[in-house]
Structure formats: C-alpha cells, structure tokens
Design an enzyme around this catalytic site. Structure first.
Site, PDB file in Angstrom:
ATOM      1  N   TYR A 142       0.659  -1.150   0.208  1.00  0.00           N
ATOM      2  CA  TYR A 142      -0.030  -0.082  -0.243  1.00  0.00           C
ATOM      3  C   TYR A 142       0.792   1.241  -0.049  1.00  0.00           C
ATOM      4  O   TYR A 142       0.428   2.319  -0.382  1.00  0.00           O
ATOM      5  CB  TYR A 142      -0.929   0.024   1.222  1.00  0.00           C
ATOM      6  CG  TYR A 142      -2.306  -0.797   0.986  1.00  0.00           C
ATOM      7  CD1 TYR A 142      -2.229  -2.072   0.702  1.00  0.00           C
ATOM      8  CD2 TYR A 142      -3.436   0.057   1.452  1.00  0.00           C
ATOM      9  CE1 TYR A 142      -3.496  -2.575   0.502  1.00  0.00           C
ATOM     10  CE2 TYR A 142      -4.506  -0.575   0.991  1.00  0.00           C
ATOM     11  CZ  TYR A 142      -4.713  -1.829   0.693  1.00  0.00           C
ATOM     12  OH  TYR A 142      -6.046  -2.546   0.587  1.00  0.00           O
ATOM     13  N   LYS A 192       2.879 -15.383   1.438  1.00  0.00           N
ATOM     14  CA  LYS A 192       3.251 -16.079   0.240  1.00  0.00           C
ATOM     15  C   LYS A 192       4.523 -16.384   0.327  1.00  0.00           C
ATOM     16  O   LYS A 192       5.398 -15.839  -0.669  1.00  0.00           O
ATOM     17  CB  LYS A 192       2.571 -15.357  -0.669  1.00  0.00           C
ATOM     18  CG  LYS A 192       2.495 -15.878  -1.929  1.00  0.00           C
ATOM     19  CD  LYS A 192       1.556 -16.883  -2.089  1.00  0.00           C
ATOM     20  CE  LYS A 192       1.403 -17.556  -3.577  1.00  0.00           C
ATOM     21  NZ  LYS A 192       0.742 -18.695  -3.680  1.00  0.00           N
ATOM     22  N   ASP A 224      -3.266 -18.065  -0.176  1.00  0.00           N
ATOM     23  CA  ASP A 224      -4.070 -18.982  -0.887  1.00  0.00           C
ATOM     24  C   ASP A 224      -4.956 -19.965  -0.212  1.00  0.00           C
ATOM     25  O   ASP A 224      -6.102 -20.377  -0.350  1.00  0.00           O
ATOM     26  CB  ASP A 224      -3.385 -19.204  -2.401  1.00  0.00           C
ATOM     27  CG  ASP A 224      -2.266 -20.243  -2.174  1.00  0.00           C
ATOM     28  OD1 ASP A 224      -1.590 -20.181  -1.278  1.00  0.00           O
ATOM     29  OD2 ASP A 224      -1.856 -20.463  -3.430  1.00  0.00           O
ATOM     30  N   ASP A 248      -6.383  -6.943   4.056  1.00  0.00           N
ATOM     31  CA  ASP A 248      -7.503  -6.577   3.335  1.00  0.00           C
ATOM     32  C   ASP A 248      -8.321  -7.350   2.785  1.00  0.00           C
ATOM     33  O   ASP A 248      -9.690  -7.249   3.153  1.00  0.00           O
ATOM     34  CB  ASP A 248      -7.028  -5.456   2.293  1.00  0.00           C
ATOM     35  CG  ASP A 248      -8.309  -4.591   1.483  1.00  0.00           C
ATOM     36  OD1 ASP A 248      -9.110  -4.094   2.056  1.00  0.00           O
ATOM     37  OD2 ASP A 248      -8.111  -4.756   0.184  1.00  0.00           O
ATOM     38  N   ASP A 252     -12.232  -9.212   4.512  1.00  0.00           N
ATOM     39  CA  ASP A 252     -13.632  -8.946   3.699  1.00  0.00           C
ATOM     40  C   ASP A 252     -14.150 -10.445   3.704  1.00  0.00           C
ATOM     41  O   ASP A 252     -15.230 -10.692   4.089  1.00  0.00           O
ATOM     42  CB  ASP A 252     -13.379  -8.399   2.310  1.00  0.00           C
ATOM     43  CG  ASP A 252     -13.835  -6.898   2.233  1.00  0.00           C
ATOM     44  OD1 ASP A 252     -13.411  -6.289   3.204  1.00  0.00           O
ATOM     45  OD2 ASP A 252     -14.404  -6.606   1.248  1.00  0.00           O
TER      46      ASP A 252
HETATM   47  C1  IPM Z   1     -10.453  -1.362   4.042  1.00  0.00           C
HETATM   48  C2  IPM Z   1     -10.547  -0.590   2.832  1.00  0.00           C
HETATM   49  C3  IPM Z   1      -9.397   0.341   2.321  1.00  0.00           C
HETATM   50  C4  IPM Z   1      -8.378  -0.666   2.427  1.00  0.00           C
HETATM   51  C5  IPM Z   1      -9.489   1.389   1.029  1.00  0.00           C
HETATM   52  C6  IPM Z   1     -10.711   1.959   1.282  1.00  0.00           C
HETATM   53  C7  IPM Z   1      -8.502   2.156   1.030  1.00  0.00           C
HETATM   54  O1  IPM Z   1     -10.852  -1.534   1.743  1.00  0.00           O
HETATM   55  O2  IPM Z   1     -10.272  -0.561   5.127  1.00  0.00           O
HETATM   56  O3  IPM Z   1     -10.412  -2.483   3.997  1.00  0.00           O
HETATM   57  O4  IPM Z   1      -7.720  -1.226   1.214  1.00  0.00           O
HETATM   58  O5  IPM Z   1      -7.436  -0.807   3.307  1.00  0.00           O
HETATM   59 MG    MG Z   2     -10.818  -3.444   2.323  1.00  0.00          MG
END
Ligand code: IPM
Ligand code: MG
Length: 367
Positions: A142, A192, A224, A248, A252
C-alpha cells in the site's frame, strides 16, 4: 470528569448515517460513565474532495493527532473512480492511517448465534466462529516505493512495491502474539513465502518473535490456502496475522462468514491516536436511505472502550445490546432474516443504544 476529544470523519456514502448513530451512543453513555465526549467533525474522502479538492486536509490530520480517538464512517464514491491516485477518496484514509501511525489493525469476526442462517455458508461450518484478523496497516504494498505509472519499452507500465523491514514485522507480530495469548493461544501467520521474498523475511521474523511467547502456538499458512480454509473450516482460526494487502482481502472474506459485512468493527492502533471504523465501505447504492447497518459502527465503539478508554464494562454493554437486539429479531436490510423485524439505520441504532445504556446502568448497580 474524564473528557475525551473525538474527531468524527463521516466521509462518504453511508458513513454519515452510521457515524450519527455512533455519536448518539457516546452521548447517551457520557452520563452513566461520568465521561464527557467532545466532538469535532471534519470532511474526509469524497466529501473533502468536493469541498477542498483534496481527500483529507493537513489541519484534519493535525486535529486527529491531538485527539483521544478518531471515528471514521467510510470513504469512497464512484464519481471519483477516474481520478488520479492522489485525488481519490481512499487516499484520504491512507494518509490518515500513515499520519496516525496506526500500524495494527484489528478486525474481529465472530458469529452471533442468531445469524447462523444469514451466513452464505452452512450452519455446521460457521457456527462458533470467533477469530481476529491482525492486519499490518501502514506498510507493505500500500505504501511501498517506487510506485506509479511509467513508460517502458514504449508500453504503458505501472508498478507497486511490496516492502517490509524487520522492525515493521516485529512490532505487528508482537501485537498479534499478545492478543493470541489473551484469547485461545493460537496464531496463524499468513504470507506467500513460496513466492515472495518479503514473505520469507516475514516468516523468519515472526518465528523469532514466537520465542518470546512460549504459550502461543504458531503456524504459518500460505495466503491462497488461508482463503480456502476460511470457507472450508473457519473454526480452526483464533488470531490471523498478516500484511496489509492480504489482510485487506482476508478480512472481507472473514466478515461475510458472519452474515454481513455490516456487522464488523475495526480498531487501528499504533503509538498515537487510535482510529475506529466499520470494516464495511461507503455502500453508495444505499446511501442516504436509512438502510445501512449501524452495528459495525457501534461495535467499533465497543472496541474503543476496550482498547483505548479502559472501560470494559461499556464495551460489554454495547456487545450485549447488539446480541440481545438480534436475538429479539431486530435487524437491518443487509441481513435477510425470515422472521425478524427489519428496521432502518436510525431505529436499529436507537434500539441498541437504549438497551446498551440499560445494561451499563445494571452493571454499575451489581458491583
Ligand atoms: C479497508 C478498505 C481500504 C483498504 C480502502 C478504502 C483504502 O478496503 O479498510 O479494508 O484497502 O485498506
Ligand atoms: Mg478492504
């Protein structure tokens, strides 16, 4: 009277609606906790781009550095999708994380019993999930340099750099081990390492740190495989430690196991002001319609009371209220519960806050 200065950054999409519920809860908690919360609102993300043509302002970063905590809604709006990187709403969030030095991002995923049917996976697989993703938040690909667009051999080319030094790995690893030691004592470090040298260093340093924590069992897993294991057998995880990009993605994935991404809170911690925000994004499709789930924001406040304000009774009251309201069948539209009562953001927020205040007062009465 303990005074806490909170900077609110409502941001974009559903951000303002959920932050409003967070502020309402803090106001209601002030009296019983004998604390006073002072709020200062600043624009961030797309909201800031519209007003000032930058995704976050230096004076906002400075106000955040001086505050006791920052509460962020969400950033991101489709109208800025074609903007250059430095003029995208997301850049505001990245600048904020860097400015606060919040390298340790905690994303718990736990299944509320009543929501087992809301998960896209079978009940047998998800029941009892209780895991914590510890994501490195201020380094890795990032932030690595060089990054950008260039022309190479006459071709449009672009690159990003994944880079970690041993200090960055060590400090996040320690946080993850400390957490695991307080939980079920199991840490899975995800990388990885079969391909990336960054991951090979990551593994080495995590192994070194492990020696300081003999009571925690450490295993390494390739990212993975981890993505697969999270849907195959998520109960095997206690604490997952990983870098910025993998964290990240995996957080999710972990969130949806629990029924809805609208449920999941996060804390971003470092040496300075902590940042609390829901894991969900700005959800522009439902913005301004009183449909967003306020639970992730309210649960983020529970984390704030636990990790930053040392008021575990306040954290417990919020968590109990969320659980009780779900058990009573109240939910927002993201959770498709067959026999429940579907409420709006504000109504759901008010129900949880009202119950949380009661639970908080009871906890004082019983001591
Ligand atoms: C998160 C989001 C952020 C990230 C974006 C909005 C920059 O997806 O907080 O997970 O990728 O960190
Ligand atoms: Mg995110």
């Amino acid at each position: 009277m303990e005074v806490k200065k909170i900077i609110t950054l409502p941001g974009d999409g559903i951000g303002p609606e959920v932050v409003a519920q967070g502020v309402a809860l803090l106001k209601a908690f002030g009296g019983p906790l004998e604390m006073r919360f002072e709020f200062e609102e600043h624009p961030a993300g797309g909201a800031c781009l519209k007003q000032y043509n930058e995704p976050i302002r230096e004076e906002t970063l400075e106000a955040c550095r001086q505050a006791d905590a920052v509460l962020l809604g969400a950033v991101g709006a489709p109208e800025f999708d074609n903007n250059p990187a430095h003029l995208r709403p997301e850049k505001g969030l990245l600048k904020l994380r860097a400015a606060l030095g919040v390298y340790c991002n905690l994303r718990p995923a736990r299944l509320y019993n009543t929501l087992a049917d809301a998960s896209p996976l079978k009940k047998e697989i998800v029941s009892g999930i209780d895991l914590m993703v510890v994501r490195e938040l201020t380094g890795g690909i990032y932030f690595g340099e060089p990054a950008g667009f260039l022309e190479k051999n006459g071709l449009r080319t672009s690159l990003n750099t994944m880079v970690y030094d041993e200090n960055e790995i060590r400090r996040i690893a320690r946080k993850a081990f400390e957490l695991a030691a307080k939980r079920r004592g199991h840490l899975t470090s995800v990388d990885k390492a079969n391909v990336l040298t960054v991951s090979q260093l990551w593994r080495k340093v995590v192994d070194e740190v492990a020696e300081e924590y003999p009571n925690v069992t450490l295993s390494h897993m390739l990212v993975d495989n981890c993505a697969m294991q999270l849907v195959r057998n998520p109960r095997q995880f206690d604490v997952i430690l990983t870098g910025n990009l993998f964290g990240d993605i995996l957080s999710d994935e972990a969130s949806v196991l629990t029924g809805s991404i609208g449920m999941l809170p996060s804390a971003s911690l470092g040496d300075g002001t902590p940042l609390y925000e829901p894991v969900h994004g700005s959800a522009p499709d439902i913005a301004g319609q009183n449909k967003a789930n306020p639970v992730a924001m309210l649960a983020s406040l529970a984390m704030m009371f636990q990790y930053s304000f040392d008021r575990p009774e306040a954290a417990a009251a919020i968590e109990a209220a969320i659980e009780e309201m779900l058990e009573a069948g109240f939910h927002t539209a993201d959770l498709n519960l067959p026999d429940g009562h579907c409420l709006g953001t504000k109504e759901m927020g008010e129900k949880i806050t009202g119950t949380a205040v009661k639970r908080l007062q009871e906890s004082f009465a019983t001591v």
